[in-house]
Design an enzyme around this catalytic site. Structure first.
Site, mmCIF file in Angstrom:
data_model
loop_
_atom_site.group_PDB
_atom_site.id
_atom_site.type_symbol
_atom_site.label_atom_id
_atom_site.label_comp_id
_atom_site.label_asym_id
_atom_site.label_seq_id
_atom_site.Cartn_x
_atom_site.Cartn_y
_atom_site.Cartn_z
ATOM 1 N N ARG A 53 0.879 -1.173 0.000
ATOM 2 C CA ARG A 53 0.000 0.000 0.000
ATOM 3 C C ARG A 53 0.909 1.213 0.000
ATOM 4 O O ARG A 53 2.112 1.110 0.017
ATOM 5 C CB ARG A 53 -0.963 -0.022 1.185
ATOM 6 N N ALA A 55 0.738 5.157 -2.170
ATOM 7 C CA ALA A 55 0.523 5.504 -3.573
ATOM 8 C C ALA A 55 1.664 5.083 -4.502
ATOM 9 O O ALA A 55 1.432 4.392 -5.502
ATOM 10 C CB ALA A 55 0.244 7.010 -3.682
ATOM 11 N N ARG A 90 -8.031 -0.169 -6.286
ATOM 12 C CA ARG A 90 -8.225 0.895 -5.288
ATOM 13 C C ARG A 90 -8.384 2.218 -6.043
ATOM 14 O O ARG A 90 -7.669 2.472 -7.003
ATOM 15 C CB ARG A 90 -7.056 0.973 -4.296
ATOM 16 N N ASP A 242 -1.843 10.699 -1.380
ATOM 17 C CA ASP A 242 -2.234 9.706 -2.383
ATOM 18 C C ASP A 242 -2.659 10.363 -3.676
ATOM 19 O O ASP A 242 -2.692 9.710 -4.726
ATOM 20 C CB ASP A 242 -3.369 8.843 -1.818
ATOM 21 N N ASN A 252 -5.138 12.437 1.428
ATOM 22 C CA ASN A 252 -4.270 11.540 2.185
ATOM 23 C C ASN A 252 -5.115 10.743 3.158
ATOM 24 O O ASN A 252 -6.340 10.887 3.222
ATOM 25 C CB ASN A 252 -3.188 12.356 2.935
ATOM 26 N N LYS A 253 -4.459 9.874 3.916
ATOM 27 C CA LYS A 253 -5.173 8.996 4.835
ATOM 28 C C LYS A 253 -6.125 9.757 5.743
ATOM 29 O O LYS A 253 -5.812 10.849 6.207
ATOM 30 C CB LYS A 253 -4.153 8.225 5.690
HETATM 31 C C1 LIG Z 1 3.638 7.834 0.052
HETATM 32 S S1 LIG Z 1 1.979 7.452 -0.150
HETATM 33 C C2 LIG Z 1 1.534 7.075 1.486
HETATM 34 C C3 LIG Z 1 0.081 7.232 1.729
HETATM 35 O O1 LIG Z 1 -0.652 6.039 1.385
HETATM 36 C C4 LIG Z 1 -1.376 5.645 2.544
HETATM 37 O O2 LIG Z 1 -2.618 5.082 2.242
HETATM 38 P P1 LIG Z 1 -2.781 3.458 2.213
HETATM 39 O O3 LIG Z 1 -1.932 2.920 3.327
HETATM 40 O O4 LIG Z 1 -4.264 3.258 2.407
HETATM 41 O O5 LIG Z 1 -2.312 3.033 0.843
HETATM 42 C C5 LIG Z 1 -1.541 6.906 3.335
HETATM 43 O O6 LIG Z 1 -2.522 7.755 2.800
HETATM 44 C C6 LIG Z 1 -0.167 7.489 3.170
HETATM 45 O O7 LIG Z 1 -0.029 8.834 3.503
#
Ligand SMILES: CSC[C@H]1O[C@H](OP(=O)(O)O)[C@H](O)[C@@H]1O
Length: 367
Positions: A53, A55, A90, A242, A252-253
Protein backbone atom coordinates in the site's frame (compact mmCIF):
# COMPACT_ATOMS: atom_id res chain seq x y z
CA UNK A 1 16.39 0.83 3.39
CA UNK A 2 18.35 -1.64 5.51
CA UNK A 3 16.60 -4.21 7.68
CA UNK A 4 18.99 -5.93 10.08
CA UNK A 5 21.85 -4.68 7.92
CA UNK A 6 20.37 -6.09 4.71
CA UNK A 7 19.35 -3.51 2.04
CA UNK A 8 15.74 -3.86 0.93
CA UNK A 9 13.32 -2.25 -1.39
CA UNK A 10 9.61 -2.82 -0.86
CA UNK A 11 9.30 -4.45 -4.29
CA UNK A 12 11.82 -6.12 -6.59
CA UNK A 13 12.14 -8.68 -9.37
CA UNK A 14 13.47 -12.08 -8.34
CA UNK A 15 16.60 -13.26 -10.16
CA UNK A 16 14.32 -15.74 -11.94
CA UNK A 17 13.11 -12.78 -13.99
CA UNK A 18 9.42 -13.51 -13.58
CA UNK A 19 8.61 -13.53 -9.85
CA UNK A 20 7.92 -10.14 -8.27
CA UNK A 21 8.94 -10.01 -4.62
CA UNK A 22 7.07 -7.87 -2.07
CA UNK A 23 6.85 -7.62 1.70
CA UNK A 24 3.37 -8.61 2.89
CA UNK A 25 2.75 -5.53 5.03
CA UNK A 26 -0.40 -6.96 6.63
CA UNK A 27 1.93 -9.14 8.74
CA UNK A 28 4.22 -6.33 9.99
CA UNK A 29 5.42 -5.60 12.64
CA UNK A 30 5.11 -9.14 13.92
CA UNK A 31 6.60 -10.85 10.87
CA UNK A 32 8.62 -9.75 7.86
CA UNK A 33 7.27 -12.06 5.15
CA UNK A 34 8.68 -11.72 1.64
CA UNK A 35 6.21 -13.20 -0.81
CA UNK A 36 6.34 -13.78 -4.56
CA UNK A 37 3.76 -12.55 -7.06
CA UNK A 38 3.63 -14.62 -10.27
CA UNK A 39 0.42 -13.45 -11.95
CA UNK A 40 -1.40 -10.23 -12.66
CA UNK A 41 -4.26 -11.39 -10.45
CA UNK A 42 -1.85 -11.94 -7.54
CA UNK A 43 -0.56 -8.40 -8.02
CA UNK A 44 -4.15 -7.11 -8.04
CA UNK A 45 -4.93 -9.02 -4.83
CA UNK A 46 -1.79 -7.65 -3.18
CA UNK A 47 -2.95 -4.09 -3.91
CA UNK A 48 -6.62 -4.59 -3.08
CA UNK A 49 -5.93 -6.43 0.19
CA UNK A 50 -3.14 -4.03 1.13
CA UNK A 51 -0.30 -6.49 1.27
CA UNK A 52 1.36 -3.53 -0.46
CA UNK A 53 0.00 0.00 0.00
CA UNK A 54 1.06 3.58 -0.34
CA UNK A 55 0.52 5.50 -3.57
CA UNK A 56 3.98 5.04 -5.16
CA UNK A 57 4.18 1.37 -4.20
CA UNK A 58 0.67 0.75 -5.52
CA UNK A 59 1.81 2.22 -8.85
CA UNK A 60 4.99 0.13 -8.92
CA UNK A 61 3.09 -3.05 -8.07
CA UNK A 62 0.54 -2.34 -10.81
CA UNK A 63 3.36 -1.83 -13.30
CA UNK A 64 4.81 -5.21 -12.42
CA UNK A 65 1.28 -6.66 -12.54
CA UNK A 66 1.14 -5.65 -16.20
CA UNK A 67 4.55 -7.26 -16.77
CA UNK A 68 3.34 -10.49 -15.15
CA UNK A 69 0.35 -10.43 -17.50
CA UNK A 70 2.68 -10.12 -20.49
CA UNK A 71 4.36 -13.39 -19.41
CA UNK A 72 1.07 -15.25 -19.75
CA UNK A 73 -0.65 -13.40 -22.59
CA UNK A 74 0.74 -10.28 -24.30
CA UNK A 75 -2.22 -9.71 -26.61
CA UNK A 76 -3.98 -6.35 -26.88
CA UNK A 77 -7.03 -7.83 -25.17
CA UNK A 78 -4.94 -9.17 -22.29
CA UNK A 79 -3.22 -5.82 -21.86
CA UNK A 80 -6.57 -4.02 -21.77
CA UNK A 81 -7.97 -6.58 -19.32
CA UNK A 82 -4.96 -6.32 -17.01
CA UNK A 83 -5.16 -2.53 -16.94
CA UNK A 84 -8.87 -2.72 -16.10
CA UNK A 85 -8.42 -5.31 -13.32
CA UNK A 86 -5.51 -3.48 -11.72
CA UNK A 87 -7.17 -0.07 -12.03
CA UNK A 88 -10.24 -1.39 -10.21
CA UNK A 89 -8.26 -2.47 -7.12
CA UNK A 90 -8.23 0.89 -5.29
CA UNK A 91 -9.71 4.22 -6.47
CA UNK A 92 -7.86 7.01 -4.68
CA UNK A 93 -4.10 6.87 -5.24
CA UNK A 94 -3.48 8.52 -8.63
CA UNK A 95 -0.19 6.66 -9.04
CA UNK A 96 -2.18 3.56 -9.97
CA UNK A 97 -3.72 5.21 -13.03
CA UNK A 98 -0.45 6.98 -13.83
CA UNK A 99 1.55 3.74 -13.81
CA UNK A 100 -1.00 1.85 -15.89
CA UNK A 101 -1.16 4.67 -18.45
CA UNK A 102 2.64 4.70 -18.55
CA UNK A 103 2.87 0.95 -19.11
CA UNK A 104 0.17 0.99 -21.78
CA UNK A 105 1.91 3.84 -23.62
CA UNK A 106 5.13 1.80 -23.72
CA UNK A 107 3.57 -1.56 -24.62
CA UNK A 108 0.66 -0.81 -26.96
CA UNK A 109 2.90 0.24 -29.89
CA UNK A 110 5.01 -2.93 -29.61
CA UNK A 111 4.33 -6.32 -31.18
CA UNK A 112 3.19 -8.80 -28.49
CA UNK A 113 6.44 -10.73 -28.76
CA UNK A 114 8.41 -7.73 -27.51
CA UNK A 115 6.06 -6.75 -24.69
CA UNK A 116 7.28 -9.03 -21.89
CA UNK A 117 10.86 -7.68 -21.89
CA UNK A 118 9.71 -4.10 -22.37
CA UNK A 119 7.18 -4.40 -19.54
CA UNK A 120 9.67 -5.68 -16.98
CA UNK A 121 12.17 -3.03 -18.10
CA UNK A 122 9.62 -0.22 -17.72
CA UNK A 123 8.37 -1.51 -14.35
CA UNK A 124 11.97 -1.60 -13.10
CA UNK A 125 12.51 1.94 -14.40
CA UNK A 126 9.37 3.16 -12.60
CA UNK A 127 10.81 1.72 -9.40
CA UNK A 128 14.21 3.32 -9.93
CA UNK A 129 12.56 6.67 -10.72
CA UNK A 130 10.53 6.46 -7.50
CA UNK A 131 13.65 5.84 -5.42
CA UNK A 132 15.39 8.87 -6.94
CA UNK A 133 12.32 11.10 -6.58
CA UNK A 134 12.01 10.20 -2.90
CA UNK A 135 15.71 10.68 -2.27
CA UNK A 136 15.40 14.20 -3.69
CA UNK A 137 12.30 14.88 -1.61
CA UNK A 138 14.44 14.03 1.38
CA UNK A 139 17.18 16.39 0.26
CA UNK A 140 14.74 19.28 -0.04
CA UNK A 141 12.77 18.41 3.09
CA UNK A 142 15.76 18.00 5.38
CA UNK A 143 16.42 21.74 5.09
CA UNK A 144 13.17 22.37 6.98
CA UNK A 145 14.34 20.14 9.82
CA UNK A 146 17.81 21.70 9.83
CA UNK A 147 16.33 25.20 10.11
CA UNK A 148 14.26 24.20 13.14
CA UNK A 149 17.22 22.40 14.74
CA UNK A 150 19.31 25.57 14.34
CA UNK A 151 16.91 27.63 16.42
CA UNK A 152 15.96 25.31 19.27
CA UNK A 153 17.68 23.01 21.73
CA UNK A 154 16.86 19.34 21.84
CA UNK A 155 15.25 17.19 19.16
CA UNK A 156 13.09 18.46 16.34
CA UNK A 157 9.66 16.99 17.10
CA UNK A 158 7.99 15.83 13.91
CA UNK A 159 4.46 14.49 13.68
CA UNK A 160 3.50 12.18 10.85
CA UNK A 161 0.26 10.41 9.97
CA UNK A 162 -0.22 6.92 8.58
CA UNK A 163 2.79 5.45 6.80
CA UNK A 164 4.47 7.46 4.09
CA UNK A 165 7.69 5.60 4.73
CA UNK A 166 9.89 3.41 2.62
CA UNK A 167 7.20 0.75 2.95
CA UNK A 168 4.76 3.03 1.11
CA UNK A 169 7.17 3.54 -1.77
CA UNK A 170 9.94 1.60 -3.45
CA UNK A 171 12.46 3.12 -1.06
CA UNK A 172 13.18 6.11 1.21
CA UNK A 173 9.49 6.96 1.65
CA UNK A 174 8.15 10.41 1.01
CA UNK A 175 7.34 11.94 4.42
CA UNK A 176 10.08 9.86 6.05
CA UNK A 177 12.80 10.68 3.52
CA UNK A 178 13.58 14.07 5.14
CA UNK A 179 13.60 12.32 8.52
CA UNK A 180 16.02 9.61 7.39
CA UNK A 181 18.28 12.18 5.78
CA UNK A 182 18.20 14.38 8.90
CA UNK A 183 19.33 11.40 10.97
CA UNK A 184 22.09 10.67 8.44
CA UNK A 185 23.26 14.28 8.92
CA UNK A 186 23.31 13.87 12.70
CA UNK A 187 20.33 16.09 13.38
CA UNK A 188 18.45 15.09 16.54
CA UNK A 189 14.85 14.24 15.74
CA UNK A 190 11.90 12.69 17.52
CA UNK A 191 8.83 11.44 15.70
CA UNK A 192 5.26 11.43 16.94
CA UNK A 193 3.70 8.49 15.11
CA UNK A 194 -0.06 8.67 14.67
CA UNK A 195 -1.41 5.14 15.07
CA UNK A 196 -3.79 5.92 12.19
CA UNK A 197 -6.99 4.06 12.74
CA UNK A 198 -8.55 1.94 11.45
CA UNK A 199 -5.77 -0.05 9.77
CA UNK A 200 -3.10 1.36 12.04
CA UNK A 201 -0.44 1.86 9.41
CA UNK A 202 1.32 4.16 11.86
CA UNK A 203 1.31 1.63 14.70
CA UNK A 204 2.20 -1.33 12.50
CA UNK A 205 4.43 0.21 9.85
CA UNK A 206 5.82 3.65 10.73
CA UNK A 207 6.65 2.56 14.27
CA UNK A 208 8.40 -0.49 12.81
CA UNK A 209 10.37 1.70 10.41
CA UNK A 210 11.40 4.13 13.17
CA UNK A 211 12.30 1.32 15.58
CA UNK A 212 14.28 -0.63 13.00
CA UNK A 213 16.30 2.51 12.24
CA UNK A 214 16.78 3.50 15.86
CA UNK A 215 14.93 6.77 15.43
CA UNK A 216 13.40 8.11 18.68
CA UNK A 217 9.64 8.06 18.40
CA UNK A 218 6.40 7.64 20.32
CA UNK A 219 3.23 6.02 19.11
CA UNK A 220 0.22 8.23 19.84
CA UNK A 221 -3.49 7.92 19.31
CA UNK A 222 -4.79 9.88 16.36
CA UNK A 223 -6.60 12.31 18.66
CA UNK A 224 -3.51 13.35 20.63
CA UNK A 225 -1.86 15.49 17.96
CA UNK A 226 -3.86 18.65 18.64
CA UNK A 227 -3.08 18.51 22.34
CA UNK A 228 0.64 18.06 21.66
CA UNK A 229 0.59 21.02 19.30
CA UNK A 230 -1.19 23.21 21.87
CA UNK A 231 1.62 22.40 24.31
CA UNK A 232 4.42 23.23 21.92
CA UNK A 233 5.51 19.63 21.51
CA UNK A 234 5.26 19.51 17.72
CA UNK A 235 7.72 21.57 15.66
CA UNK A 236 6.70 20.27 12.25
CA UNK A 237 4.14 18.03 10.58
CA UNK A 238 5.16 16.03 7.48
CA UNK A 239 2.66 13.71 5.83
CA UNK A 240 2.34 11.88 2.54
CA UNK A 241 -0.36 12.05 -0.10
CA UNK A 242 -2.23 9.71 -2.38
CA UNK A 243 -3.39 12.37 -4.79
CA UNK A 244 -2.76 16.12 -4.82
CA UNK A 245 -4.72 18.35 -7.16
CA UNK A 246 -3.34 20.92 -9.57
CA UNK A 247 -4.20 23.67 -7.08
CA UNK A 248 -2.59 21.91 -4.10
CA UNK A 249 -5.51 20.23 -2.34
CA UNK A 250 -4.06 17.13 -0.64
CA UNK A 251 -5.81 13.78 -0.43
CA UNK A 252 -4.27 11.54 2.19
CA UNK A 253 -5.17 9.00 4.84
CA UNK A 254 -8.30 9.74 6.84
CA UNK A 255 -7.49 12.05 9.72
CA UNK A 256 -4.91 14.13 7.86
CA UNK A 257 -7.37 16.99 7.45
CA UNK A 258 -8.01 17.13 11.19
CA UNK A 259 -4.25 17.20 11.85
CA UNK A 260 -3.90 20.07 9.38
CA UNK A 261 -6.66 22.00 11.13
CA UNK A 262 -4.92 21.57 14.49
CA UNK A 263 -1.59 22.61 12.97
CA UNK A 264 -3.14 25.70 11.42
CA UNK A 265 -4.79 26.63 14.70
CA UNK A 266 -1.49 26.30 16.57
CA UNK A 267 0.86 27.81 14.01
CA UNK A 268 2.66 24.50 13.39
CA UNK A 269 4.16 24.16 9.89
CA UNK A 270 2.25 21.48 7.95
CA UNK A 271 4.17 20.07 4.98
CA UNK A 272 3.20 17.41 2.47
CA UNK A 273 5.83 15.25 0.79
CA UNK A 274 4.67 15.14 -2.81
CA UNK A 275 6.31 13.12 -5.60
CA UNK A 276 5.22 14.53 -8.96
CA UNK A 277 3.53 11.29 -10.12
CA UNK A 278 1.09 11.84 -7.24
CA UNK A 279 -0.15 15.12 -8.69
CA UNK A 280 -3.43 14.80 -10.57
CA UNK A 281 -3.22 17.69 -13.03
CA UNK A 282 -6.75 16.93 -14.21
CA UNK A 283 -8.48 17.99 -11.01
CA UNK A 284 -8.61 21.22 -9.07
CA UNK A 285 -11.08 20.79 -6.22
CA UNK A 286 -9.98 17.81 -4.16
CA UNK A 287 -13.07 17.61 -1.98
CA UNK A 288 -15.40 17.64 -4.97
CA UNK A 289 -13.39 15.57 -7.45
CA UNK A 290 -11.21 12.96 -5.74
CA UNK A 291 -12.89 9.55 -5.24
CA UNK A 292 -12.57 8.52 -1.60
CA UNK A 293 -12.18 4.78 -1.08
CA UNK A 294 -14.77 3.29 1.27
CA UNK A 295 -13.28 0.19 2.83
CA UNK A 296 -15.00 -2.55 4.83
CA UNK A 297 -16.72 -1.76 8.11
CA UNK A 298 -14.82 -4.68 9.65
CA UNK A 299 -11.66 -2.58 9.59
CA UNK A 300 -13.41 -0.22 12.03
CA UNK A 301 -15.25 -2.73 14.22
CA UNK A 302 -12.31 -5.11 14.50
CA UNK A 303 -8.56 -4.78 15.04
CA UNK A 304 -5.57 -7.01 14.32
CA UNK A 305 -2.87 -7.76 16.83
CA UNK A 306 -0.69 -10.47 18.36
CA UNK A 307 -2.09 -12.15 21.48
CA UNK A 308 -0.17 -13.34 24.56
CA UNK A 309 0.36 -16.69 22.90
CA UNK A 310 1.99 -15.01 19.91
CA UNK A 311 -0.93 -15.61 17.60
CA UNK A 312 -1.83 -12.78 15.22
CA UNK A 313 -5.59 -12.44 15.44
CA UNK A 314 -8.45 -10.11 14.63
CA UNK A 315 -10.71 -9.19 17.53
CA UNK A 316 -14.01 -7.32 17.59
CA UNK A 317 -14.11 -4.03 19.51
CA UNK A 318 -17.76 -3.13 18.87
CA UNK A 319 -21.06 -4.99 19.36
CA UNK A 320 -22.03 -7.39 16.60
CA UNK A 321 -25.04 -5.21 15.83
CA UNK A 322 -22.98 -2.06 15.39
CA UNK A 323 -22.36 -1.11 11.75
CA UNK A 324 -19.22 0.75 10.78
CA UNK A 325 -18.41 3.49 8.24
CA UNK A 326 -14.90 3.56 6.84
CA UNK A 327 -13.89 6.36 4.46
CA UNK A 328 -10.17 5.65 3.97
CA UNK A 329 -9.01 9.13 2.93
CA UNK A 330 -9.83 12.80 3.33
CA UNK A 331 -8.83 16.01 1.56
CA UNK A 332 -6.87 18.83 3.16
CA UNK A 333 -7.55 22.13 1.36
CA UNK A 334 -4.43 23.84 0.04
CA UNK A 335 -5.01 26.80 2.40
CA UNK A 336 -4.04 24.55 5.33
CA UNK A 337 -0.81 23.32 3.70
CA UNK A 338 2.39 25.25 4.47
CA UNK A 339 4.26 23.77 1.54
CA UNK A 340 4.64 20.84 -0.82
CA UNK A 341 8.02 19.08 -0.67
CA UNK A 342 8.60 17.83 -4.21
CA UNK A 343 11.63 16.25 -5.88
CA UNK A 344 12.38 19.64 -7.45
CA UNK A 345 12.04 21.72 -4.29
CA UNK A 346 9.42 23.10 -1.94
CA UNK A 347 6.41 24.57 -3.71
CA UNK A 348 3.61 26.69 -2.28
CA UNK A 349 0.34 24.74 -2.13
CA UNK A 350 -1.25 26.58 -5.04
CA UNK A 351 -1.85 26.25 -8.75
CA UNK A 352 0.81 28.87 -9.37
CA UNK A 353 3.27 27.13 -7.07
CA UNK A 354 2.87 23.75 -8.74
CA UNK A 355 2.86 25.21 -12.26
CA UNK A 356 6.10 27.03 -11.53
CA UNK A 357 7.69 23.84 -10.20
CA UNK A 358 6.41 21.61 -13.01
CA UNK A 359 5.75 23.91 -16.01
CA UNK A 360 5.81 21.09 -18.52
CA UNK A 361 3.12 19.17 -16.67
CA UNK A 362 0.97 22.25 -16.16
CA UNK A 363 1.27 23.15 -19.85
CA UNK A 364 0.28 19.64 -20.93
CA UNK A 365 -2.72 19.73 -18.59
CA UNK A 366 -3.81 23.07 -20.08
CA UNK A 367 -3.80 21.69 -23.65
C1 LIG B 1 3.64 7.83 0.05
S1 LIG B 1 1.98 7.45 -0.15
C2 LIG B 1 1.53 7.07 1.49
C3 LIG B 1 0.08 7.23 1.73
O1 LIG B 1 -0.65 6.04 1.39
C4 LIG B 1 -1.38 5.65 2.54
O2 LIG B 1 -2.62 5.08 2.24
P1 LIG B 1 -2.78 3.46 2.21
O3 LIG B 1 -1.93 2.92 3.33
O4 LIG B 1 -4.26 3.26 2.41
O5 LIG B 1 -2.31 3.03 0.84
C5 LIG B 1 -1.54 6.91 3.34
O6 LIG B 1 -2.52 7.76 2.80
C6 LIG B 1 -0.17 7.49 3.17
O7 LIG B 1 -0.03 8.83 3.50
Amino acid sequence: MKVNGIPYRSIWLDPDGRTVRIIDQTRLPHDFPVVGLRTMQEAATAIRDMWVRGAPLIGATAAYGIALQMVEDASDGALDHACAVLHATRPTAINLRWALDDMRAVLAPLPPGERRAAAFARAAAICDEDVEINRRIGEHGVALIEAIAARKPGPVNILTHCNAGWLATVDWGTATSPIYQAVERGIEVHVWVDETRPRNQGAHLTSWEMASHGIPHHLIVDNAGGHLMQHGQVDLCIVGTDRTTARGDVCNKIGTYLKALAAHDNGVPFYVALPSPTIDWRVQDGVAEIPIEERSAEEVTQVWGRDAQGQVRQVRIAPEATPGANPAFDVTPARLVTGLITERGIAPASAEGLAAMFPEHAARAAE
